[in-house]
Design an enzyme around this catalytic site. Structure first.
Site, short mmCIF file in Angstrom:
data_model
loop_
_atom_site.label_atom_id
_atom_site.label_comp_id
_atom_site.label_asym_id
_atom_site.label_seq_id
_atom_site.Cartn_x
_atom_site.Cartn_y
_atom_site.Cartn_z
N TYR A 112 0.82 -1.21 0.00
CA TYR A 112 0.00 0.00 0.00
C TYR A 112 0.86 1.25 0.00
O TYR A 112 1.92 1.29 0.61
CB TYR A 112 -0.88 0.00 1.25
CG TYR A 112 -1.81 1.18 1.34
CD1 TYR A 112 -2.99 1.20 0.62
CD2 TYR A 112 -1.48 2.29 2.11
CE1 TYR A 112 -3.84 2.29 0.69
CE2 TYR A 112 -2.33 3.38 2.18
CZ TYR A 112 -3.50 3.39 1.47
OH TYR A 112 -4.34 4.46 1.53
N TRP A 114 0.91 5.79 -1.38
CA TRP A 114 0.50 6.83 -2.33
C TRP A 114 1.51 7.07 -3.43
O TRP A 114 1.21 7.72 -4.42
CB TRP A 114 0.24 8.13 -1.57
CG TRP A 114 -1.18 8.27 -1.14
CD1 TRP A 114 -1.89 7.37 -0.40
CD2 TRP A 114 -2.06 9.36 -1.43
NE1 TRP A 114 -3.17 7.85 -0.20
CE2 TRP A 114 -3.29 9.07 -0.82
CE3 TRP A 114 -1.92 10.56 -2.12
CZ2 TRP A 114 -4.38 9.94 -0.89
CZ3 TRP A 114 -3.00 11.41 -2.18
CH2 TRP A 114 -4.23 11.09 -1.58
N1 LIG Z 1 -1.85 6.93 13.02
C1 LIG Z 1 -2.28 7.13 11.79
N2 LIG Z 1 -1.74 6.44 10.78
C2 LIG Z 1 -2.18 6.64 9.52
C3 LIG Z 1 -3.20 7.57 9.24
C4 LIG Z 1 -3.76 8.28 10.34
O1 LIG Z 1 -4.67 9.11 10.18
N3 LIG Z 1 -3.26 8.05 11.58
N4 LIG Z 1 -3.62 7.76 7.96
C5 LIG Z 1 -3.48 6.65 7.05
C6 LIG Z 1 -3.75 7.04 5.67
S1 LIG Z 1 -5.28 7.73 5.38
C7 LIG Z 1 -2.88 6.83 4.66
S2 LIG Z 1 -3.39 7.15 3.05
C8 LIG Z 1 -1.55 6.25 4.89
C9 LIG Z 1 -0.45 6.83 3.99
O2 LIG Z 1 0.64 5.98 3.98
P1 LIG Z 1 1.63 5.90 2.73
O3 LIG Z 1 0.92 6.08 1.45
O4 LIG Z 1 2.47 4.68 2.89
O5 LIG Z 1 2.52 7.19 3.02
P2 LIG Z 1 3.51 8.00 2.06
O6 LIG Z 1 4.38 8.77 2.97
O7 LIG Z 1 2.72 8.75 1.06
O8 LIG Z 1 4.35 6.85 1.38
C10 LIG Z 1 4.68 6.87 0.04
C11 LIG Z 1 6.12 6.38 -0.11
O9 LIG Z 1 6.37 6.22 -1.50
C12 LIG Z 1 7.67 6.73 -1.80
N5 LIG Z 1 7.68 7.09 -3.21
C13 LIG Z 1 7.27 8.23 -3.80
N6 LIG Z 1 7.42 8.16 -5.13
C14 LIG Z 1 7.95 6.95 -5.39
C15 LIG Z 1 8.31 6.29 -6.59
O10 LIG Z 1 8.19 6.80 -7.70
N7 LIG Z 1 8.80 5.02 -6.48
C16 LIG Z 1 8.94 4.40 -5.28
N8 LIG Z 1 9.39 3.16 -5.28
N9 LIG Z 1 8.60 5.01 -4.12
C17 LIG Z 1 8.11 6.26 -4.18
C18 LIG Z 1 7.84 7.90 -0.86
O11 LIG Z 1 9.21 8.19 -0.69
C19 LIG Z 1 7.13 7.39 0.41
O12 LIG Z 1 8.03 6.76 1.27
O13 LIG Z 1 -1.18 6.45 6.27
C20 LIG Z 1 -2.15 5.91 7.16
N10 LIG Z 1 -1.62 5.92 8.49
N1 LIG Z 2 -1.81 18.15 4.13
C1 LIG Z 2 -2.23 16.88 4.01
N2 LIG Z 2 -3.48 16.65 3.56
C2 LIG Z 2 -3.93 15.38 3.44
C3 LIG Z 2 -3.11 14.27 3.72
C4 LIG Z 2 -1.79 14.55 4.22
O1 LIG Z 2 -1.02 13.63 4.53
N3 LIG Z 2 -1.39 15.85 4.33
N4 LIG Z 2 -3.57 12.99 3.52
C5 LIG Z 2 -4.74 12.81 2.66
C6 LIG Z 2 -5.34 11.50 2.87
S1 LIG Z 2 -4.56 10.15 2.23
C7 LIG Z 2 -6.52 11.33 3.50
S2 LIG Z 2 -7.19 9.78 3.65
C8 LIG Z 2 -7.27 12.45 4.06
C9 LIG Z 2 -7.80 12.13 5.43
O2 LIG Z 2 -8.79 13.01 5.79
P1 LIG Z 2 -9.28 13.03 7.29
O3 LIG Z 2 -9.28 11.67 7.85
O4 LIG Z 2 -10.56 13.75 7.33
O5 LIG Z 2 -8.11 13.93 7.93
P2 LIG Z 2 -7.43 14.01 9.36
O6 LIG Z 2 -6.58 15.22 9.30
O7 LIG Z 2 -6.75 12.74 9.70
O8 LIG Z 2 -8.63 14.21 10.38
C10 LIG Z 2 -9.45 15.35 10.32
C11 LIG Z 2 -9.85 15.77 11.70
O9 LIG Z 2 -10.78 14.88 12.29
C12 LIG Z 2 -10.83 15.20 13.66
N5 LIG Z 2 -11.28 14.03 14.43
C13 LIG Z 2 -10.56 12.95 14.80
N6 LIG Z 2 -11.33 12.09 15.51
C14 LIG Z 2 -12.55 12.65 15.59
C15 LIG Z 2 -13.79 12.24 16.18
O10 LIG Z 2 -13.93 11.19 16.80
N7 LIG Z 2 -14.84 13.08 16.00
C16 LIG Z 2 -14.75 14.26 15.35
N8 LIG Z 2 -15.83 15.00 15.21
N9 LIG Z 2 -13.59 14.66 14.80
C17 LIG Z 2 -12.51 13.87 14.90
C18 LIG Z 2 -9.43 15.59 14.05
O11 LIG Z 2 -9.46 16.78 14.84
C19 LIG Z 2 -8.73 15.79 12.72
O12 LIG Z 2 -7.99 16.98 12.66
O13 LIG Z 2 -6.43 13.60 4.15
C20 LIG Z 2 -5.79 13.88 2.91
N10 LIG Z 2 -5.19 15.19 2.99
MO LIG Z 3 -5.43 8.24 3.08
#
Ligand SMILES: Nc1nc2c(c(=O)[nH]1)N[C@H]1C(S)=C(S)[C@@H](COP(=O)(O)OP(=O)(O)OC[C@H]3O[C@@H](n4cnc5c(=O)[nH]c(N)nc54)[C@H](O)[C@@H]3O)O[C@H]1N2
Ligand SMILES: Nc1nc2c(c(=O)[nH]1)N[C@H]1C(S)=C(S)[C@@H](COP(=O)(O)OP(=O)(O)OC[C@H]3O[C@@H](n4cnc5c(=O)[nH]c(N)nc54)[C@H](O)[C@@H]3O)O[C@H]1N2
Ligand SMILES: [Mo]
Length: 765
Positions: A112, A114
């Site tokens: 998994y 991005w």
């Molecule tokens: N505690 C907690 N954990 C979370 C979340 C949270 O809300 N709380 N959010 C979750 C969510 S919603 C998401 S989407 C995930 C995101 O988790 P990931 O998608 O795993 O996070 P990224 O840092 O985007 O990782 C992308 C990696 O790809 C590498 N990369 C970029 N371009 C290339 C390329 O061209 N080739 C190769 N081989 N590598 C490349 C980058 O260097 C980076 O290390 O994290 C999740 N984890």
């Molecule tokens: N700048 C930036 N933007 C991103 C990303 C990033 O890595 N960086 N990641 C992208 C990705 S992959 C995803 S999936 C989305 C995720 O989108 P979201 O999941 O919506 O984003 P978060 O910032 O994790 O959470 C939003 C807010 O939810 C609130 N929250 C947490 N728990 C609760 C709860 O129980 N109740 C309520 N009411 N609020 C709560 C927290 O205050 C938090 O700031 O964001 C995307 N946008």
């Molecule tokens: Mo995500």
């Protein structure tokens, strides 16, 4: 090295379109000229190209070469360099061995992540395609960390989740029509700065400004005040984490009690209100879910809840539930209950009203959808049936052959011998990193393609240096952004880094499947090939349809959009019999007979309030919000200039309320230690009353940096919240990720401050 002359090249990232220019030492970046609110995350590129964290050469773990890696992997330097020819031969031989001894069912390629915005060099698509060609398939993962629970619950109750989140209420509709926006989890601008595949215009700030000016009332229902920007002029309704369903139920109860609900809509468009009503009124459990009940749970006053219910029953009301609410235990419930509340208000399908799951969580939402397909790399056919819900990675690796439940099925975890990762960072994204370390010690071989020395790369056996996006040509595209971008190479690759495509092409040749993988095309020819379906659809629709060379010369192409028509919910509203929803009843399911047959106590057949099984306690009195970072995308370019500019004493910033800080003698800038029974990390305190009392917020993405000598469960000295989070599924239904929240204690860090080594490359032996 032969750098290119310093011309501006169009390019794109998940956080926005831009042009860049590299003269061999300095990288200049300018945002796309028509972007009204470019993201500061772009600045992370400026120091990235030649950063010490980049991987220069292929490396192999010495203990792996000696056949002793399994069970002994750690973060101590144990790498030797190998030439590309040596390493691809070694890896091809290992892949052939695993294929012959076990087959694709022993390979986890769920991989998994991005990766980067370009549609050809999308590492995840590349690795899937390669494993399909080389093994005939691999153990895959389903769903995402983003929306693990909603992707499973929504099809049962309303229909496809992508459909309802992306093609539904637009920002234009809100500006024109909406009176009330209930933003559960907020709609922070930092979040809409990002859309996978890229976006050329950040429109949300302007839309919220215009809507607020016309009279839209935004409610930020969240533990953090700044989950909605000042421009929205929102009312902040701080709510205890994990209690939104109680609030929604009490709103529903008030609507029912005061006869403010839309009976005709519920009767005509919904299924199963009866059993839900019994629960709402407390006929089955003796507890009416009224405002007084919810007040005790949510921390809001009963009067405020009743007021809010009356308010949303007047005018055009939109219920928006962010992804964050469902990245928690029982995360299915708020997603479902949000839909039920909107159904009782009767505005589903009306312009600017009803229910839009995830609106404001990402820049994909609230926009028009392109009328033509965008380029996508075909991944081939996966013949292996085994899969995991994506966040069950540690469970699978630690428990081969063991049973697990998922969406009504009883399945078993595959026995994984080889893990292949490209384009993701599990040591960033996965919960309970100490447990993940044990899990990643189970397979015989771990292969990682990376452009930087992330903790995942440092924990691998075979590390292959991948180019970063600026070092290759690609096409940037997203189904909800009209701009197709010719992403031109900006700089030559660092060291010996190669494109993932070229690495897989070489491996394919050594495994005898080159023709299947490359189809005889080099990457330039693939770009033209992937562009062709878009061109054809444009030509068929009578739109401007330049050939590939001309598109490439122009640098961009503006694609036509579908009308702002409200998507399938509007169609359903207009004619529910002809435009049935893809649920078993064809209607919105307030009670799901299908889910009832599963018999899951952690996902009952109608939405219900289920409190977390790990509540705050005396030992762990603070609720940790581990949300998305404002300074980067996930862990990407954490070493970048903008991300670094917001670190304090090199640590990630953690925010807490003055009351909680005062009690612990913590001041702004202090280094603090966050801990619970799973692990610990350091971070640097910011004391702020934008954070509700009892809550502490540490965003994700600081690279895991284990303290040397702290084995076997060292703390992270940098600030990765996944040291603390819980590695459980949302429920047996969806088994989604629960990374958003956990409980912790926090103290001022008393010891000598260990250095941050997260970005130091390992020194080869
Ligand atoms: N505690 C907690 N954990 C979370 C979340 C949270 O809300 N709380 N959010 C979750 C969510 S919603 C998401 S989407 C995930 C995101 O988790 P990931 O998608 O795993 O996070 P990224 O840092 O985007 O990782 C992308 C990696 O790809 C590498 N990369 C970029 N371009 C290339 C390329 O061209 N080739 C190769 N081989 N590598 C490349 C980058 O260097 C980076 O290390 O994290 C999740 N984890
Ligand atoms: N700048 C930036 N933007 C991103 C990303 C990033 O890595 N960086 N990641 C992208 C990705 S992959 C995803 S999936 C989305 C995720 O989108 P979201 O999941 O919506 O984003 P978060 O910032 O994790 O959470 C939003 C807010 O939810 C609130 N929250 C947490 N728990 C609760 C709860 O129980 N109740 C309520 N009411 N609020 C709560 C927290 O205050 C938090 O700031 O964001 C995307 N946008
Ligand atoms: Mo995500």
């Amino acid at each position: 090295m032969n750098e290119r002359p310093a011309t501006w090249s169009p390019h794109s990232a998940h956080w926005g379109a831009f042009s860049a220019r590299w003269d061999g030492t300095t990288l200049d970046v300018t945002p796309y000229e028509h972007d009204p609110a470019p993201s500061p995350i772009l600045e992370n590129f400026t120091n990235a190209l030649r950063h010490k964290a980049r991987i220069l050469r292929p490396m192999v773990r010495k203990t792996w070469l000696e056949g002793k890696a399994r069970g002994t992997r750690d973060f101590e330097p144990d790498f030797v360099e190998r030439s590309w020819d040596e390493v691809t031969s070694l890896l091809a031989a290992e892949l052939a061995r695993v294929r012959n001894e076990y087959g694709g069912g022993a390979v986890f390629g769920g991989s998994y992540g991005w990766s980067s915005a370009g549609r050809l060099h999308h590492a995840q698509s590349q690795v899937h395609r390669f494993l399909n060609m080389a093994f005939g398939g691999y153990v895959r993962s389903v769903n995402t960390y983003s929306a693990g629970a909603s992707a499973v619950i929504l099809p049962h109750v309303m229909g496809g989740y992508e459909n309802h989140s992306r093609r539904n209420v637009t920002w234009d509709q809100i500006v024109e029509h909406t009176d009330n926006v209930l933003a559960f989890g907020g709609m922070a601008l930092k979040n809409t700065a990002v859309a996978s595949g890229g976006l050329s215009r950040h429109i949300e700030r302007d839309a919220m400004t215009r809507a607020a000016r016309r009279g839209t009332k935004f409610f930020c229902i969240s533990p953090l005040r700044d989950d909605l920007p000042d421009e929205a002029n929102a009312t902040w309704l701080p709510i205890k984490v994990g209690t939104d369903v109680a609030l929604m139920l009490a709103l529903a109860h008030t609507l029912l009690f005061e006869d403010l609900w839309d009976k005709a809509f519920v009767a005509g468009y919904c299924e199963g209100f009866g059993p839900f009503q019994l629960y709402l009124l407390g006929r089955d459990d003796g507890t009416p879910k009224d405002a007084a009940w919810a007040a005790g749970i949510t921390g809001m006053s009963a009067a405020a809840i009743v007021d809010l219910a009356r308010r949303i029953a007047r005018g055009r009301t939109l219920i928006a539930v962010s992804h964050s609410l469902q990245r928690a235990q029982y995360g299915e419930q708020p997603v479902w209950m949000g839909a039920v509340l909107a159904a009782m208000l009767g505005q589903i399908g009306l312009p600017g009203g009803g229910y839009n799951y995830a609106l404001g969580s990402l820049g994909h939402t609230g926009r028009r959808v392109n009328a033509v397909p965008i380029p996508t790399l075909p991944q081939g056919k996966n013949e292996v049936r085994d899969f995991i819900p994506v966040a069950r990675i540690s469970d699978m690796l630690l428990n081969p052959g063991q049973p697990f439940d998922y969406n009504g099925q009883s399945l078993r975890y595959a026995d994984i011998k080889l893990v292949y990762w490209a384009g993701g960072n599990p040591f960033h994204h996965h919960q309970d990193i100490n447990r993940l370390r044990r899990a990643f010690n189970m397979p015989q071989t771990v292969v990682v393609h990376e452009s930087a020395w992330t903790p995942t790369a440092k924990f691998a056996d075979i590390v292959l240096p991948a180019t970063m996006t600026l070092e290759r040509d690609d096409i940037g595209a997203c189904a909800t952004d009209p701009r197709l971008i010719a992403m031109r190479k900006v700089a030559d690759p660092i060291g010996e880094a190669r494109d993932d495509f070229d690495i897989f092409a070489d491996l394919s040749r050594k495994l005898g499947v080159e023709e299947a993988f490359t189809e005889g095309r080099n990457s330039r020819q693939w770009l033209a090939h992937l562009y062709e379906p878009t061109r054809r659809a444009l030509a068929e629709g009578g739109w401007d349809a330049p050939d590939f060379e001309e598109f490439w010369q122009r640098g961009e192409l503006i694609l036509p959009s579908d009308p702002d028509d409200g998507g399938s919910l509007r169609a359903f509203r207009d004619d529910p019999d002809r435009n049935r929803l893809p649920t078993p009843s064809g209607r919105i399911e307030i009670y799901s007979k299908t889910i009832a047959t599963f018999g899951y106590s952690d996902c009952p057949p109608h939405p219900a309030f289920l409190p977390s099984t790990e509540p705050a306690s005396q030992r762990h009195p603070l609720t940790l919000i581990a949300n998305q970072p404002s300074t980067r995308l996930h862990s990407q370019l954490d070493f970048g200039a903008y991300s670094q500019s917001k670190k304090i004493r090199q640590r990630e910033a953690v925010r807490l309320n003055p009351v909680d800080a005062g009690r612990r003698g913590i001041k702004d800038g202090d280094i603090v230690r966050l801990f619970n029974d799973r692990g610990a990390c350091l971070a640097a305190a910011i004391v702020s009353d934008d954070v509700m009392a009892g809550v502490i917020q540490l965003s994700t993405g600081a690279w895991y940096d284990p303290e040397p000598g702290g084995e076997p469960e060292p703390m992270c000295v940098h600030g990765n919240p996944n040291m603390l989070t819980r590695d459980i599924g949302t429920s047996r239904l969806a088994q989604g990720c629960c990374g958003q929240v956990t409980v912790v204690e926090c103290e001022k860090f008393p010891g000598n401050l260990p250095p941050v080594r997260a970005f130091d490359p390992p020194i080869p032996l």
